[in-house]
Design a protein around this motif. Structure first.
Motif, PDB file in Angstrom:
ATOM      1  N   LYS A  77       0.839  -1.208   0.000  1.00 62.35           N
ATOM      2  CA  LYS A  77       0.000   0.000   0.000  1.00 62.35           C
ATOM      3  C   LYS A  77       0.873   1.258   0.000  1.00 62.35           C
ATOM      4  N   LEU A  78       1.991   1.188   0.727  1.00 57.38           N
ATOM      5  CA  LEU A  78       2.932   2.320   0.767  1.00 57.38           C
ATOM      6  C   LEU A  78       3.562   2.543  -0.608  1.00 57.38           C
ATOM      7  N   LEU A  79       3.930   1.456  -1.273  1.00 62.38           N
ATOM      8  CA  LEU A  79       4.506   1.545  -2.622  1.00 62.38           C
ATOM      9  C   LEU A  79       3.519   2.219  -3.577  1.00 62.38           C
ATOM     10  N   LEU A  80       2.245   1.806  -3.518  1.00 60.65           N
ATOM     11  CA  LEU A  80       1.231   2.373  -4.416  1.00 60.65           C
ATOM     12  C   LEU A  80       0.979   3.844  -4.092  1.00 60.65           C
ATOM     13  N   LEU A  81       1.052   4.173  -2.806  1.00 59.03           N
ATOM     14  CA  LEU A  81       0.857   5.555  -2.367  1.00 59.03           C
ATOM     15  C   LEU A  81       1.957   6.458  -2.926  1.00 59.03           C
ATOM     16  N   ASN A  82       3.183   5.899  -2.976  1.00 53.66           N
ATOM     17  CA  ASN A  82       4.338   6.679  -3.443  1.00 53.66           C
ATOM     18  C   ASN A  82       4.574   6.564  -4.945  1.00 53.66           C
ATOM     19  N   ALA A  83       3.688   5.842  -5.645  1.00 57.11           N
ATOM     20  CA  ALA A  83       3.926   5.544  -7.060  1.00 57.11           C
ATOM     21  C   ALA A  83       4.045   6.804  -7.914  1.00 57.11           C
TER      22      ALA A  83
END
Length: 260
Positions: free
Chosen positions: A128-134
């Motif tokens: 979820k963090l990766l997608l947030l920072n995408a």
């Protein structure tokens, strides 16, 4: 409600019939949706059905247009919902406990292993963090906390030297981890151009074994459903042509793997 007809085992009087209601695709409202918990319990129960301790019926429900009988019986409760002998079990933790304590053979799936439990349970928050920072071009997905976490799982599998997380037979942790790895593969690539490195050979070997199992293949949502799951979370609109696309399933392995 659409009956997915994943009936395994027999329906004779000796074997209890268990029904699992899962969320349907947010694209077509019929096929399997991309709910992680739905797939996890589907896999648990599928393994028990293969052992003939239960007969399994899987039903999909379109939560955008739930049928009247679903609303009457379960009000606003979203799937997964487990039905055993007329009793409906509604909450995830209660479903897990019910499989472990009340369903024949279920206790064999639930292994105690604190290290593995930590490896699995903290993984999804990293996606979820990766997608947030995408959208942040300065953040390199290869240096993300998700990548560090996947390395830990790879190291664990390397040390263990077994097919699955705790041994050579599947357990509840595998049914929890593999759906999350599939979301990381499909959504990570689509939204953040993130790919699991080929250097994580133990992790790829693990995924290779999982991709050959009916419990995973029968329960796995289409790539399009995984992507749409996160689009809806980010309030992105679905394009019309997506409803017409033939579902695809990413199950290829980028490295050579022996079958031992």
């Amino acid at each position: 409600m659409a009956d997915d007809n994943h009936e395994n085992g027999t329906s004779n009087g000796d074997v209890p019939e268990i029904e699992l209601i899962i969320k349907a695709s947010t694209i077509d409202g019929r096929r399997k949706g991309a709910c992680l918990f739905c797939q996890e319990y589907f896999m648990d129960l599928y393994l028990l059905a293969e052992l003939k301790t239960i007969s399994l019926k899987v039903t999909t429900v379109d939560m955008q247009k739930p049928p009247p009988d679903f609303r009457t019986n379960f009000q606003a409760t979203p799937p997964p919902i487990l039905i055993d002998n007329g009793d409906a079990i509604l909450e995830n933790e209660k479903i897990e406990r019910h499989i472990m304590k009340n369903i024949p053979g279920g206790h064999n799936l639930f292994v105690q292993d604190k290290e593995v439990a930590t490896l699995v349970e903290n993984l999804f928050s990293k996606l979820k963090l990766l997608l947030l920072n995408a959208k942040d071009k300065d953040k390199d997905p290869k240096s993300s906390s998700l990548m560090a976490h996947l390395r830990k799982i790879d190291e664990h599998l390397g040390r263990k030297g077994t097919r699955f997380l705790t041994g050579d037979t599947m357990c509840c942790f595998d049914c929890e981890l593999m759906p999350r790895l599939q979301h990381i593969r499909v959504a990570g690539k689509y939204f953040a151009d993130f790919e699991i490195p080929e250097t994580l050979v133990h992790l790829w070997r693990y995924m290779h074994h999982m991709y050959r199992l009916d419990a995973f293949l029968q329960s796995c949502p289409a790539d399009q459903d995984i992507i749409n799951h996160y689009k809806l979370q980010q309030s992105m609109k679905m394009k019309k042509h997506e409803e017409l696309e033939t579902p695809t399933f990413t199950t290829s392995i980028p490295i050579e793997v022996n079958d031992d």
